[in-house]
Design an enzyme around this catalytic site. Structure first.
Site, mmCIF file in Angstrom:
data_model
loop_
_atom_site.group_PDB
_atom_site.id
_atom_site.type_symbol
_atom_site.label_atom_id
_atom_site.label_comp_id
_atom_site.label_asym_id
_atom_site.label_seq_id
_atom_site.Cartn_x
_atom_site.Cartn_y
_atom_site.Cartn_z
ATOM 1 N N LYS A 150 124.744 44.548 -88.708
ATOM 2 C CA LYS A 150 124.907 43.929 -87.395
ATOM 3 C C LYS A 150 125.220 42.449 -87.613
ATOM 4 O O LYS A 150 124.466 41.733 -88.272
ATOM 5 C CB LYS A 150 123.605 44.078 -86.610
ATOM 6 C CG LYS A 150 123.802 44.450 -85.174
ATOM 7 C CD LYS A 150 122.455 44.686 -84.554
ATOM 8 C CE LYS A 150 122.581 45.005 -83.102
ATOM 9 N NZ LYS A 150 121.284 44.935 -82.430
HETATM 10 C C1 E4P Z 1 120.893 46.129 -79.373
HETATM 11 O O1 E4P Z 1 121.756 46.208 -80.191
HETATM 12 C C2 E4P Z 1 120.372 44.846 -78.880
HETATM 13 O O2 E4P Z 1 119.808 44.130 -79.926
HETATM 14 C C3 E4P Z 1 119.380 45.078 -77.769
HETATM 15 O O3 E4P Z 1 119.857 46.113 -76.950
HETATM 16 C C4 E4P Z 1 119.067 43.843 -76.977
HETATM 17 O O4 E4P Z 1 118.299 44.199 -75.857
HETATM 18 P P1 E4P Z 1 117.513 43.132 -74.966
HETATM 19 O O5 E4P Z 1 118.528 42.330 -74.213
HETATM 20 O O6 E4P Z 1 116.678 43.967 -74.054
HETATM 21 O O7 E4P Z 1 116.725 42.285 -75.922
#
Ligand code: E4P
Length: 219
Positions: free
Chosen positions: A87
């Site tokens: 990521k």
């Molecule tokens: C996923 O890849 C993200 O890190 C995650 O969905 C972020 O979610 P949030 O905005 O609820 O922290």
């Protein structure tokens, strides 16, 4: 539509994987640090365990902001398991690193996507996935799902192979919205997956069927 779970919590992942429809997992530094604090495990061991539990892509995020640092972290993370997906945050350096990482046949999930242009740049860089954050857009009075819809249209126009992961999902309606526009993947927190099963009429229906059955079963 593929379902990923958005957590690093090993208990949640185990329970969700037993449901039989889990196609992958997304973590981020917040989620992973939470699990490290909860279990006292080493972060890489948590990721290793997740990779053993779920066959699909397991996103593990780099924390460096420099190209070299990102690439080095990606190299280390990808030794954990074959299904690790790196990521990378949407920055100029992130785009440069994405090109290098994907050239080595490692999957990249470009994260923190908040505009069509950012998604376009990620696709051009060869990202395997892009993650538009719809909940965080809703939080600032922008309709998050509209962004996903636009990204889907653009990717279709040019037949980009990059898949869209709808991220920052906060409630079951987000999943419905993602499915209605044909998003490739939704990454869903455990508590939202649980809510997706629920309907009061189902509960009432079961209760009535069982009560009626009991009437004759006791005769
Ligand atoms: C996923 O890849 C993200 O890190 C995650 O969905 C972020 O979610 P949030 O905005 O609820 O922290």
């Amino acid at each position: 539509m593929k379902f990923f779970i958005d957590t690093a919590n090993l208990d949640e992942i185990k329970e969700a994987s037993e449901l039989g429809f889990l196609d992958g997992v997304t973590t981020n530094p917040t989620l992973l640090s939470r699990e490290v604090e909860r279990t006292g495990m080493d972060p890489n061991d948590v990721l290793k365990k997740i990779c053993e539990m779920v066959e699909g892509p397991i996103s593990a995020e780099v924390v460096s902001l420099e190209v070299d640092g990102m690439v080095k972290e990606a190299e280390k993370l990808s030794t954990i398991a074959k299904n690790i997906c790196i990521k990378v945050p949407m920055t100029k350096n992130g785009v440069k690193a994405t090109r290098t990482i994907t050239e080595k046949e490692t999957m990249v999930n470009m994260t923190l996507i908040f505009s069509v242009n950012q998604a376009l740049l990620a696709a051009k860089a060869g990202a395997t996935f892009v993650s538009p954050f719809i909940g965080r857009l809703d939080d600032i009075a922008h309709i998050g799902i509209d962004l996903v819809s636009d990204i889907m249209d653009v990717f279709e126009n040019y037949a980009f192979p990059t898949e869209v992961i709808v991220a920052s999902i906060r409630h079951p309606l987000h999943v419905v919205e993602a499915a209605l526009i044909g998003a490739h993947i939704a990454t869903i927190p455990f508590k939202v997956i649980e809510k997706m099963f629920k309907h009061p009429l189902t509960d009432i229906g079961i209760e009535r069927f069982l009560a009626d059955w009991k009437k004759i079963a006791n005769k």
